[in-house]
Design a protein around this motif. Structure first.
Motif, PDB file in Angstrom:
ATOM      1  N   LYS A   1      73.390   3.296 -21.053  1.00 28.77           N
ATOM      2  CA  LYS A   1      73.654   1.859 -20.907  1.00 28.77           C
ATOM      3  C   LYS A   1      75.152   1.671 -20.692  1.00 28.77           C
ATOM      4  CE  LYS A   1      72.605  -2.569 -21.591  1.00 28.77           C
ATOM      5  NZ  LYS A   1      72.073  -3.392 -20.580  1.00 28.77           N
ATOM      6  N   GLU A   2      75.532   1.246 -19.517  1.00 32.90           N
ATOM      7  CA  GLU A   2      76.931   1.219 -19.091  1.00 32.90           C
ATOM      8  C   GLU A   2      77.875   0.438 -19.994  1.00 32.90           C
ATOM      9  OE1 GLU A   2      79.353  -0.386 -15.238  1.00 32.90           O
ATOM     10  OE2 GLU A   2      77.448   0.641 -14.884  1.00 32.90           O
ATOM     11  N   ASN A   3      77.518  -0.763 -20.415  1.00 30.42           N
ATOM     12  CA  ASN A   3      78.427  -1.624 -21.175  1.00 30.42           C
ATOM     13  C   ASN A   3      78.198  -1.614 -22.682  1.00 30.42           C
ATOM     14  OD1 ASN A   3      79.711  -2.531 -18.811  1.00 30.42           O
ATOM     15  ND2 ASN A   3      78.060  -3.996 -18.460  1.00 30.42           N
ATOM     16  N   ALA A   4      77.325  -0.751 -23.171  1.00 29.79           N
ATOM     17  CA  ALA A   4      76.990  -0.756 -24.601  1.00 29.79           C
ATOM     18  C   ALA A   4      78.163  -0.250 -25.436  1.00 29.79           C
ATOM     19  CB  ALA A   4      75.764   0.099 -24.855  1.00 29.79           C
ATOM     20  N   ILE A   5      78.473  -1.007 -26.494  1.00 33.05           N
ATOM     21  CA  ILE A   5      79.506  -0.577 -27.438  1.00 33.05           C
ATOM     22  C   ILE A   5      78.881  -0.182 -28.777  1.00 33.05           C
ATOM     23  CG2 ILE A   5      81.315  -1.975 -26.384  1.00 33.05           C
ATOM     24  CD1 ILE A   5      80.899  -3.916 -28.815  1.00 33.05           C
ATOM     25  N   GLY A   6      77.599  -0.485 -28.940  1.00 37.68           N
ATOM     26  CA  GLY A   6      76.907  -0.168 -30.184  1.00 37.68           C
ATOM     27  C   GLY A   6      75.491  -0.693 -30.160  1.00 37.68           C
ATOM     28  N   LEU A   7      74.887  -0.677 -31.317  1.00 35.62           N
ATOM     29  CA  LEU A   7      73.527  -1.184 -31.480  1.00 35.62           C
ATOM     30  C   LEU A   7      73.591  -2.500 -32.233  1.00 35.62           C
ATOM     31  CD1 LEU A   7      70.513  -0.193 -31.085  1.00 35.62           C
ATOM     32  CD2 LEU A   7      70.608   0.402 -33.508  1.00 35.62           C
ATOM     33  N   ARG A   8      72.900  -3.519 -31.718  1.00 36.82           N
ATOM     34  CA  ARG A   8      72.839  -4.823 -32.382  1.00 36.82           C
ATOM     35  C   ARG A   8      71.524  -4.903 -33.152  1.00 36.82           C
ATOM     36  NH1 ARG A   8      75.364  -9.487 -32.467  1.00 36.82           N
ATOM     37  NH2 ARG A   8      76.795  -8.888 -30.803  1.00 36.82           N
ATOM     38  N   LEU A   9      71.641  -5.178 -34.444  1.00 38.77           N
ATOM     39  CA  LEU A   9      70.477  -5.284 -35.315  1.00 38.77           C
ATOM     40  C   LEU A   9      70.454  -6.678 -35.919  1.00 38.77           C
ATOM     41  CD1 LEU A   9      68.113  -3.840 -36.765  1.00 38.77           C
ATOM     42  CD2 LEU A   9      69.742  -3.229 -38.552  1.00 38.77           C
ATOM     43  N   GLY A  10      69.284  -7.286 -35.922  1.00 39.54           N
ATOM     44  CA  GLY A  10      69.157  -8.624 -36.485  1.00 39.54           C
ATOM     45  C   GLY A  10      67.768  -8.859 -37.038  1.00 39.54           C
ATOM     46  N   VAL A  11      67.550 -10.094 -37.462  1.00 39.75           N
ATOM     47  CA  VAL A  11      66.273 -10.524 -38.010  1.00 39.75           C
ATOM     48  C   VAL A  11      65.913 -11.843 -37.348  1.00 39.75           C
ATOM     49  CG1 VAL A  11      65.120 -11.337 -40.112  1.00 39.75           C
ATOM     50  CG2 VAL A  11      66.660  -9.393 -40.221  1.00 39.75           C
ATOM     51  N   LYS A  12      64.636 -12.005 -37.004  1.00 40.63           N
ATOM     52  CA  LYS A  12      64.164 -13.282 -36.472  1.00 40.63           C
ATOM     53  C   LYS A  12      62.892 -13.678 -37.205  1.00 40.63           C
ATOM     54  CE  LYS A  12      61.279 -11.370 -32.816  1.00 40.63           C
ATOM     55  NZ  LYS A  12      60.924 -11.395 -31.418  1.00 40.63           N
ATOM     56  N   THR A  13      62.596 -14.966 -37.191  1.00 37.72           N
ATOM     57  CA  THR A  13      61.363 -15.473 -37.772  1.00 37.72           C
ATOM     58  C   THR A  13      60.224 -15.084 -36.845  1.00 37.72           C
ATOM     59  OG1 THR A  13      62.561 -17.317 -38.733  1.00 37.72           O
ATOM     60  CG2 THR A  13      60.178 -17.535 -38.591  1.00 37.72           C
TER      61      THR A  13
END
Length: 107
Positions: free
Chosen positions: A20-32
């Protein structure tokens, strides 16, 4: 550190981020979502917002938004291989119940 990343998870994240060219890390979240109330969201992080918390471990950045952090505090992220199956495993001490399909949880 509020969230731990195992070596196996960090290795997998590094390998996938390299594609993934522009990835700086992994985004982790929570959704309903789901029958138990919440579901994890996982995506590439292309940027860090001012409201984000950034954790770095094993050379991998994990980006978590401010609203999701209370649900994820103390969690360990692992990457499991069982035969042909591969997946992230979230060991979250805040979870009090999860649905039968494993897609959602409650706190």
């Amino acid at each position: 550190m509020a969230i731990q990343i195992t070596d196996a998870a960090a290795n997998h994240i590094r390998k996938t981020m390299a594609k993934k060219e522009n990835a700086i890390g992994l985004r982790l979240g929570v959704k309903t979502s789901g029958c138990s109330g919440f579901a994890y969201t996982v995506d590439y992080a292309d940027a860090v917002d001012p409201e984000d918390n950034v954790y770095e471990q094993h050379g991998v950045k994990l980006v978590v938004d401010k609203k999701s952090l209370p649900f994820l505090e103390g969690m360990e992220i692992d990457y499991i291989r069982e035969g042909l199956n591969q997946r992230f495993e979230f060991r979250n001490p805040n979870v009090t119940a999860s649905c039968g399909c494993g897609e959602s949880f409650s706190v």
